[in-house]
Design an enzyme around this catalytic site. Structure first.
Site, PDB file in Angstrom:
ATOM      1  N   CYS A  54       0.829  -1.195   0.000  1.00  0.00           N
ATOM      2  CA  CYS A  54       0.000   0.000   0.000  1.00  0.00           C
ATOM      3  C   CYS A  54       0.870   1.255   0.000  1.00  0.00           C
ATOM      4  CB  CYS A  54      -0.925  -0.001   1.222  1.00  0.00           C
ATOM      5  SG  CYS A  54      -2.114   1.370   1.248  1.00  0.00           S
TER       6      CYS A  54
ATOM      7  N   ASP B  51       0.376   3.804   1.740  1.00  0.00           N
ATOM      8  CA  ASP B  51       0.270   4.440   3.053  1.00  0.00           C
ATOM      9  C   ASP B  51       1.624   4.949   3.538  1.00  0.00           C
ATOM     10  OD1 ASP B  51       0.107   4.621   6.071  1.00  0.00           O
ATOM     11  OD2 ASP B  51      -1.962   4.028   5.656  1.00  0.00           O
TER      12      ASP B  51
ATOM     13  N   ARG C 290       2.774   5.383   6.354  1.00  0.00           N
ATOM     14  CA  ARG C 290       3.317   4.732   7.546  1.00  0.00           C
ATOM     15  C   ARG C 290       4.102   3.474   7.208  1.00  0.00           C
ATOM     16  NH1 ARG C 290      -2.347   4.114  10.526  1.00  0.00           N
ATOM     17  NH2 ARG C 290      -2.836   3.567   8.349  1.00  0.00           N
TER      18      ARG C 290
ATOM     19  N   HIS D 168      -2.001  -3.968   5.218  1.00  0.00           N
ATOM     20  CA  HIS D 168      -1.829  -3.497   6.592  1.00  0.00           C
ATOM     21  C   HIS D 168      -3.192  -3.164   7.190  1.00  0.00           C
ATOM     22  CE1 HIS D 168      -2.576   0.871   5.921  1.00  0.00           C
ATOM     23  NE2 HIS D 168      -2.190   0.571   4.704  1.00  0.00           N
TER      24      HIS D 168
ATOM     25  N   CYS E 253      -6.262   0.204   7.031  1.00  0.00           N
ATOM     26  CA  CYS E 253      -6.021   0.651   5.654  1.00  0.00           C
ATOM     27  C   CYS E 253      -7.171   1.553   5.210  1.00  0.00           C
ATOM     28  CB  CYS E 253      -5.910  -0.548   4.724  1.00  0.00           C
ATOM     29  SG  CYS E 253      -5.701  -0.122   2.978  1.00  0.00           S
TER      30      CYS E 253
END
Length: 260
Positions: free
Chosen positions: A85, A87, A89, A140, A143
């Protein structure tokens, strides 16, 4: 790009009306606007810290590992294709404790493996040219793509992408519907999404052909690439492999998706 000019967003004026039509702000659900910025040539203040950090990182690397950049400058031979992803993080290399050049990376919203040219180009390059022995699809928890796919809403163009996750919900509607707790249901949807994206990898032409070429056990230890389903929680950083029997899963789909 626009030398000596300031980039400013103006309201739109309809030709048949004196009333200005304000352009709506592009904002995703759950994402707050933090600042309103204008840009001029040479205005790189936001990049100053990035450049400074880079120079310090290069200095530290040269001091602690003098051969680091000599090795990094060689042609890449990654062992893994990581599909994850976008993302912020998520740092795949740090998450897995791998060095630079060990991981070939493709990231998008929701760690999807659809039939778009971007993903398929990365997949084919990794399989046919880099010949990675392992493909990791990693999701994760918490999400945003998964969370928004569970809502009744239209978020514009992005909806065409998140619909892939909605399709996963449709395929596993009975299992998900039996989970009463909303957060537990979303966590399970994250896992099921990873599973379905792994199956999409198995369905692809380049993966099927390469696995067929490397299926002779007298020449190869195992057919490649192997596909692995993984997930981690940003709240604790723990990475885990999902317990999925892909041999069984794929065997049930061969009559539909086999190309060879």
């Amino acid at each position: 790009m626009f030398r000596g000019t300031r980039v400013v967003l103006h309201s739109l004026q309809h030709p048949s009306s004196s009333q200005a039509v304000q352009a709506p702000p592009a904002r995703l659900p759950g994402v707050q606007a933090r600042c309103r910025c204008s840009a001029t040539e040479g205005d790189d203040r936001d990049l100053d810290a990035v450049i400074k950090n880079n120079r310090e990182w290069v200095t530290r690397k040269n001091e602690t590992d003098p051969d680091f950049f000599k090795v990094l400058g060689q042609p890449q031979q990654p062992k893994y294709l990581y599909i994850g992803c976008s993302d912020a993080r998520v740092d795949p290399g740090q998450l897995m404790g791998l060095r630079q050049a060990e991981l070939f990376v493709h990231r998008n919203v929701g760690n999807l493996c659809p039939n778009d040219l971007n993903f398929l180009s990365v997949l084919e390059y990794a399989v046919d040219f880099l010949e990675v022995p392992h493909i990791i699809v990693c999701g994760h928890y918490d999400c945003g793509a998964v969370r928004n796919s569970a809502k009744t809403q239209d978020i514009g163009l992005l909806e065409n992408w998140i619909r892939h996750v909605r399709d996963v919900r449709r395929l596993h509607d009975d299992e998900l519907g039996a989970i009463e707790d909303e957060e537990k249901q979303l966590r399970r949807l994250v896992e099921l999404n990873v599973k379905e994206q792994c199956l999409n990898v198995f369905k692809s032409s380049c993966v099927q052909k390469h696995r067929a070429r490397t299926s002779d056990k007298s020449k190869y230890p195992f057919a490649t690439p192997r596909v692995h389903a993984m997930v981690f929680d940003p709240a604790d950083g723990v990475l885990q492999k999902l317990d999925i029997n892909f041999k069984q899963e794929v065997s049930q789909l061969r009559h539909v998706y086999d190309l060879i």
